[in-house]
Design a protein around this motif. Structure first.
Motif, PDB file in Angstrom:
ATOM      1  N   PRO A 269      31.520  28.785 -12.829  1.00 25.14           N
ATOM      2  CA  PRO A 269      32.181  28.856 -11.538  1.00 25.14           C
ATOM      3  C   PRO A 269      32.942  30.147 -11.290  1.00 25.14           C
ATOM      4  N   GLY A 270      33.251  30.949 -12.289  1.00 20.67           N
ATOM      5  CA  GLY A 270      34.008  32.174 -12.022  1.00 20.67           C
ATOM      6  C   GLY A 270      35.390  31.850 -11.501  1.00 20.67           C
ATOM      7  N   THR A 271      35.825  32.552 -10.461  1.00 22.53           N
ATOM      8  CA  THR A 271      37.173  32.352  -9.925  1.00 22.53           C
ATOM      9  C   THR A 271      37.217  31.355  -8.775  1.00 22.53           C
TER      10      THR A 271
ATOM     11  N   ALA B 287      32.221  38.682  -1.581  1.00 25.37           N
ATOM     12  CA  ALA B 287      31.485  37.668  -0.816  1.00 25.37           C
ATOM     13  C   ALA B 287      31.510  38.018   0.667  1.00 25.37           C
ATOM     14  N   VAL B 288      30.383  37.859   1.342  1.00 20.61           N
ATOM     15  CA  VAL B 288      30.317  38.124   2.779  1.00 20.61           C
ATOM     16  C   VAL B 288      30.282  36.841   3.597  1.00 20.61           C
TER      17      VAL B 288
ATOM     18  N   TYR C  41      29.168  27.809  -2.041  1.00 19.11           N
ATOM     19  CA  TYR C  41      28.508  29.007  -2.552  1.00 19.11           C
ATOM     20  C   TYR C  41      29.124  30.241  -1.914  1.00 19.11           C
ATOM     21  N   ALA C  42      29.543  31.205  -2.730  1.00 23.52           N
ATOM     22  CA  ALA C  42      29.981  32.515  -2.242  1.00 23.52           C
ATOM     23  C   ALA C  42      28.750  33.415  -2.269  1.00 23.52           C
ATOM     24  N   LEU C  43      28.425  34.005  -1.125  1.00 22.98           N
ATOM     25  CA  LEU C  43      27.160  34.730  -0.969  1.00 22.98           C
ATOM     26  C   LEU C  43      27.356  36.219  -0.732  1.00 22.98           C
ATOM     27  N   SER C  44      26.383  36.983  -1.206  1.00 28.14           N
ATOM     28  CA  SER C  44      26.406  38.432  -1.006  1.00 28.14           C
ATOM     29  C   SER C  44      25.741  38.852   0.304  1.00 28.14           C
TER      30      SER C  44
ATOM     31  N   VAL D 146      23.677  34.255  -4.397  1.00 33.84           N
ATOM     32  CA  VAL D 146      24.834  33.486  -4.858  1.00 33.84           C
ATOM     33  C   VAL D 146      25.618  34.317  -5.868  1.00 33.84           C
ATOM     34  N   ILE D 147      26.850  34.651  -5.502  1.00 38.25           N
ATOM     35  CA  ILE D 147      27.750  35.387  -6.396  1.00 38.25           C
ATOM     36  C   ILE D 147      28.441  34.403  -7.331  1.00 38.25           C
ATOM     37  N   GLU D 148      28.985  33.340  -6.743  1.00 35.03           N
ATOM     38  CA  GLU D 148      29.633  32.267  -7.492  1.00 35.03           C
ATOM     39  C   GLU D 148      29.429  30.961  -6.754  1.00 35.03           C
TER      40      GLU D 148
END
Length: 148
Positions: free
Chosen positions: A4-6, A44-45, A113-116, A136-138
Motif C-alpha cells: 500500500p505505500g503511504t 498522483a494525477v 487507486y492513485a494513478l499516474s 497504478v502508483i499505489e
C-alpha cells in the motif's frame, strides 16, 4: 507499483473488517458510504475507487461501485466527486451489498487507486484493471462485511 505505500483508506461509516450498517445495502437505503483517503503520493494525477465483492458466487465476483476522475487531492470520496461507472448489475452508480441469504459474510473491498494518468470514460472494473494497471502508483482498501 507500490502497495500500500503511504496511501491509507478508511470510512467513517464502518471500521475495517466490520459489518457495514444496513443503510448501505441494497435491501435498505442503498446509499454509498463515505470513503476517506490520506497519504496520496505527490505524483498522483487522479484517484479511482472500485468496490468489489470477491465472495459473490459468480466467476469474477460482483462489482458494486466504480468511480473515476476523483481529484488526487481529495480526502473524502463520495458519489458526487467523480464519474460513476457501470456495475455488475449493468447500471451506473452505487449498488449496495445483497448477498444470498445464508451465504455467510461477504467482504466488500473499497479499493482506492492513485494513478499516474487520468482514466478515460467509465470503464468496467475488468477494463480498468486491464487498461490502467500500468498507471497504478499505489493502492489500498478498506473492507466492509455484510451477510443476510
Amino acid at each position: 507499483m507500490a502497495f500500500p505505500g503511504t496511501i491509507a483508506v478508511s470510512s467513517p461509516d464502518f471500521g475495517d473488517r466490520t459489518r457495514m450498517p444496513d443503510r448501505f445495502t441494497a435491501e435498505h437505503e442503498d446509499v454509498a458510504p463515505v470513503i476517506e483517503v490520506t497519504g496520496v503520493p505527490a505524483d498522483a494525477v487522479e484517484l479511482a475507487l472500485i468496490c468489489h465483492d470477491p465472495d459473490a458466487p459468480i466467476p469474477h465476483g460482483w462489482t458494486h461501485w466504480t468511480l473515476f476522475g476523483i481529484p488526487a487531492d481529495a480526502t473524502t470520496i463520495a458519489a458526487d466527486i467523480g464519474r460513476e461507472g457501470i456495475t455488475t448489475k449493468g447500471e451506473a452508480g452505487y449498488s449496495g451489498p445483497l448477498p444470498p441469504p445464508g451465504h455467510g459474510d461477504h467482504s466488500y473491498y473499497f479499493w482506492v487507486y492513485a494513478l499516474s494518468r487520468p482514466v478515460a470514460g467509465e470503464p468496467t472494473r475488468e477494463e480498468f484493471l486491464r487498461d490502467y494497471a500500468d498507471a497504478v502508483i499505489e493502492q489500498n482498501r478498506v473492507v466492509g462485511l455484510y451477510s443476510r
